[in-house]
Design a protein around this motif. Structure first.
Motif, PDB file in Angstrom:
ATOM      1  N   LEU A 162      73.844  76.566 -34.333  1.00  0.00           N
ATOM      2  CA  LEU A 162      74.876  77.069 -35.256  1.00  0.00           C
ATOM      3  C   LEU A 162      75.546  75.834 -35.751  1.00  0.00           C
ATOM      4  O   LEU A 162      76.123  74.989 -34.542  1.00  0.00           O
ATOM      5  N   PRO A 163      76.550  76.509 -36.903  1.00  0.00           N
ATOM      6  CA  PRO A 163      77.433  75.232 -37.899  1.00  0.00           C
ATOM      7  C   PRO A 163      78.148  75.674 -36.457  1.00  0.00           C
ATOM      8  O   PRO A 163      78.384  76.428 -36.322  1.00  0.00           O
ATOM      9  N   GLU A 164      79.313  74.225 -36.382  1.00  0.00           N
ATOM     10  CA  GLU A 164      80.328  74.686 -35.491  1.00  0.00           C
ATOM     11  C   GLU A 164      81.611  76.468 -36.565  1.00  0.00           C
ATOM     12  O   GLU A 164      81.396  75.865 -37.574  1.00  0.00           O
ATOM     13  N   SER A 185      81.396  79.838 -25.282  1.00  0.00           N
ATOM     14  CA  SER A 185      82.314  79.002 -24.298  1.00  0.00           C
ATOM     15  C   SER A 185      81.781  76.842 -24.955  1.00  0.00           C
ATOM     16  O   SER A 185      81.720  75.906 -24.381  1.00  0.00           O
ATOM     17  N   SER A 186      80.645  77.630 -26.202  1.00  0.00           N
ATOM     18  CA  SER A 186      80.592  76.447 -26.752  1.00  0.00           C
ATOM     19  C   SER A 186      81.554  75.872 -27.717  1.00  0.00           C
ATOM     20  O   SER A 186      81.670  74.722 -28.641  1.00  0.00           O
ATOM     21  N   GLY A 187      82.374  75.841 -27.533  1.00  0.00           N
ATOM     22  CA  GLY A 187      83.887  76.019 -28.178  1.00  0.00           C
ATOM     23  C   GLY A 187      83.672  76.353 -30.596  1.00  0.00           C
ATOM     24  O   GLY A 187      84.795  76.549 -30.629  1.00  0.00           O
ATOM     25  N   ARG A 188      82.797  77.570 -30.530  1.00  0.00           N
ATOM     26  CA  ARG A 188      82.962  78.048 -31.057  1.00  0.00           C
ATOM     27  C   ARG A 188      83.536  79.604 -30.936  1.00  0.00           C
ATOM     28  O   ARG A 188      82.766  80.194 -30.331  1.00  0.00           O
ATOM     29  N   GLU A 335      86.961  81.353 -41.879  1.00  0.00           N
ATOM     30  CA  GLU A 335      87.139  81.508 -41.088  1.00  0.00           C
ATOM     31  C   GLU A 335      85.280  81.479 -39.079  1.00  0.00           C
ATOM     32  O   GLU A 335      85.501  80.903 -39.048  1.00  0.00           O
ATOM     33  N   ILE A 336      84.819  82.304 -40.191  1.00  0.00           N
ATOM     34  CA  ILE A 336      83.351  82.732 -40.039  1.00  0.00           C
ATOM     35  C   ILE A 336      82.652  81.929 -40.702  1.00  0.00           C
ATOM     36  O   ILE A 336      82.168  82.504 -42.179  1.00  0.00           O
ATOM     37  N   ARG A 337      81.274  81.464 -40.020  1.00  0.00           N
ATOM     38  CA  ARG A 337      80.409  80.411 -40.861  1.00  0.00           C
ATOM     39  C   ARG A 337      79.558  81.573 -40.210  1.00  0.00           C
ATOM     40  O   ARG A 337      77.859  81.277 -40.636  1.00  0.00           O
ATOM     41  N   THR A 338      79.075  81.902 -39.196  1.00  0.00           N
ATOM     42  CA  THR A 338      77.938  82.650 -39.159  1.00  0.00           C
ATOM     43  C   THR A 338      77.837  83.917 -38.721  1.00  0.00           C
ATOM     44  O   THR A 338      78.900  84.426 -38.131  1.00  0.00           O
ATOM     45  N   VAL A 339      77.164  85.385 -38.481  1.00  0.00           N
ATOM     46  CA  VAL A 339      76.941  86.399 -38.493  1.00  0.00           C
ATOM     47  C   VAL A 339      76.080  86.710 -37.467  1.00  0.00           C
ATOM     48  O   VAL A 339      74.449  86.041 -37.679  1.00  0.00           O
ATOM     49  N   ILE A 340      75.906  87.305 -36.507  1.00  0.00           N
ATOM     50  CA  ILE A 340      74.628  86.792 -35.441  1.00  0.00           C
ATOM     51  C   ILE A 340      74.236  89.093 -34.991  1.00  0.00           C
ATOM     52  O   ILE A 340      75.884  89.501 -34.970  1.00  0.00           O
ATOM     53  N   TRP A 341      73.123  89.875 -35.847  1.00  0.00           N
ATOM     54  CA  TRP A 341      73.536  91.162 -35.638  1.00  0.00           C
ATOM     55  C   TRP A 341      72.952  91.282 -34.163  1.00  0.00           C
ATOM     56  O   TRP A 341      71.364  90.592 -34.277  1.00  0.00           O
ATOM     57  N   ALA A 342      73.823  91.698 -33.019  1.00  0.00           N
ATOM     58  CA  ALA A 342      73.018  92.269 -31.618  1.00  0.00           C
ATOM     59  C   ALA A 342      73.053  93.819 -32.162  1.00  0.00           C
ATOM     60  O   ALA A 342      73.033  94.425 -30.958  1.00  0.00           O
ATOM     61  N   THR A 343      72.226  93.777 -32.773  1.00  0.00           N
ATOM     62  CA  THR A 343      72.363  95.361 -33.316  1.00  0.00           C
ATOM     63  C   THR A 343      70.795  96.330 -32.763  1.00  0.00           C
ATOM     64  O   THR A 343      70.618  96.715 -32.795  1.00  0.00           O
ATOM     65  N   GLY A 344      70.251  95.581 -32.049  1.00  0.00           N
ATOM     66  CA  GLY A 344      69.087  96.227 -31.473  1.00  0.00           C
ATOM     67  C   GLY A 344      68.054  95.854 -32.605  1.00  0.00           C
ATOM     68  O   GLY A 344      67.911  95.050 -32.867  1.00  0.00           O
TER      69      GLY A 344
END
Ligand SMILES: Cc1cc2nc3c(=O)[nH]c(=O)nc-3n(C[C@H](O)[C@H](O)[C@H](O)COP(=O)(O)OP(=O)(O)OC[C@H]3O[C@@H](n4cnc5c(N)ncnc54)[C@H](O)[C@@H]3O)c2cc1C
Length: 413
Positions: A162-164, A185-188, A335-344
């Motif tokens: 992932l990007p910082e 926990s990885s700082g992002r 502010e947001i560099r990544t979106v993860i879809w944990a939507t099933g």
């Protein structure tokens, strides 16, 4: 050349293997067709740190339980893969690997299965190709600014890819919570969009919550015992994580770490991700349902004279929420560099050329007996029982459905 056999099982995950074992027990000749290798989904579609949320003692398949030193520990992906490969060997499953099914058609003799490695003709077919083939991704993903990367849990492996910078995680069931924990926990910095979810403590009164649910028979509840089976089949996965500490991972723990909670993802307007104002309601409902579950467990413990043998009754703090969670975030601000879809996820039936899908693309079936003679389904959420989609749930379903399949073969000669 077309190979003839009585039954074809589609997919060599645990559901297909459990069915294979039951067909062998009933002397039904069959083949298991698998596009990859045994345990393909666990080998290719899971993130690196994932461990089962079900304890080792629950990893049992017909005729074989997982052998380990600690039944209360949780398997890593390598251990899951090892267990499935061992199982396929022990039961001598007739698996044809690297054989992708491209079409299943009904004909006068039963079903014709076309694959990338030839054709099979069979009287009965078991669809065990998985319930989690395709991640659910909202259409709006195309409207997001180009500066924002989007990922699904199937593409995610670990935080280094992932990007910082900040991350928006959409979905707060087991996948969403586990990824939020690891990535934060990885700082992002993580913002978590929370919709309907199922809250549970990992350990209750000194025992794993899944031990209680198993012992009290809650995982054995059948499809015809619930009021609304359609709704029961759509219940999200429980907020549980498998870890050495047997720790609870809930929204309170994530908030303490600094994860920001917002409401359910509602869409994108311009560059703004919008969230529903229902956060407090969905959390109150999840708290209420958790307390209802714990009350059921307490009543069961009392009825079975267990009160002195287990820890005292516990109740947990309600979900703590921010005073006024933001209703939108500007995804163009950097502010947001990544979106993860944990939507099933949903199943892929693109190879199924039998008219058994309803308007929503779901297979019409009654508890795994599909609305087409000699066709069966395995591995779906609450297919026959609440435990159907779990590893330990496949055995009972495979036994029932293989009995039905045997009856079908006998009746049709
Ligand atoms: C992130 C995640 C975590 C989970 N954690 C747990 C857990 O802790 N405990 C638990 O009990 N369950 C867990 N599950 C649920 C469940 O055990 C898995 O979804 C499991 O993989 C389902 O088993 P299955 O055999 O039904 O499907 P799969 O394991 O997906 O097997 C289906 C097989 O069919 C093959 N296939 C698909 N299409 C084709 C085709 N066209 N031709 C040939 N082969 C095909 C696939 O390659 C695959 O090998 C988890 C699921 C996910 C997604």
């Amino acid at each position: 050349m077309t190979v003839r056999t009585s039954a074809v099982v589609l997919g060599a995950g645990h559901a297909g293997l459990a069915m294979s074992r039951c067909l062998t027990e009933r002397s039904i000749d069959h083949v298991v067709l698998e596009r990859g290798e045994v345990a393909n989904s666990w080998k290719t579609e899971r993130w690196d740190s994932l461990r089962l949320l079900t304890p080792n003692w629950q990893s049992r398949l017909p005729g074989c339980a997982y052998e380990c030193d600690d039944p209360d520990d949780f398997m890593t992906m390598l251990e899951v893969i090892g267990f499935m490969e061992h199982y396929a060997q022990v039961i001598s499953a007739p698996v044809e690997t690297h054989t992708t099914v491209t079409s299943v058609r009904r004909n006068d003799d039963g079903y014709r299965i076309e694959t990338t490695r030839g054709s099979w003709q069979c009287q009965a077919v078991v669809l065990a190709a998985g319930a989690c083939n395709i991640p659910n991704v909202p259409r709006v993903t195309e409207a997001l600014p180009l500066s924002v990367e989007t990922l699904t849990p199937m593409q995610y492996r670990n935080p280094t890819q992932l990007p910082e910078g900040g991350l928006l995680l959409v979905g707060a069931s087991s996948t969403g919570l586990q990824l939020a924990h690891e990535i934060h926990s990885s700082g992002r910095p993580v913002t978590l969009a929370v919709g309907e979810h199922v809250r549970m403590p990992r350990v209750y009164r000194g025992k794993d919550i899944l031990w209680w649910m198993d012992a009290a028979g809650l995982l054995d509840v059948t499809w015809d015992e619930v009021d609304d089976i359609r709704r029961a089949r759509n219940v999200p996965s429980p907020q549980l994580i498998g870890s050495d500490e047997r720790a609870t991972l809930d929204l309170n723990r994530l908030s303490e770490m600094g994860v920001k909670l917002v409401g359910r993802f509602a869409g994108v307007n311009g560059h703004k991700a919008q969230f529903s104002g229902s956060l407090s309601n969905v959390c109150a409902l999840a708290d209420l349902k958790m307390n209802r579950l714990l009350k059921t467990v307490d009543e069961w413990a009392l009825e079975h004279d267990l009160d002195d043998a287990v820890g005292p009754v516990e109740r947990f703090e309600s979900t703590r929420l921010p005073a006024s969670p933001p209703l939108s975030i500007d995804l163009g601000s950097g502010e947001i560099r990544t979106v993860i879809w944990a939507t099933g996820f949903h199943p892929d039936y693109s190879w199924l050329d039998v008219p058994v899908l309803d308007r929503k693309g779901r297979i019409r079936h009654e508890a795994g007996v599909v609305d087409s003679p000699g066709m069966y389904l395995m591995g779906l959420n609450f297919l026959r029982r609440r435990k159907s989609s779990f590893i330990h749930g496949a055995g009972d379903d495979a036994r029932d459905l293989s009995d039905h399949l045997l009856g079908y073969l006998d009746a049709t000669g």
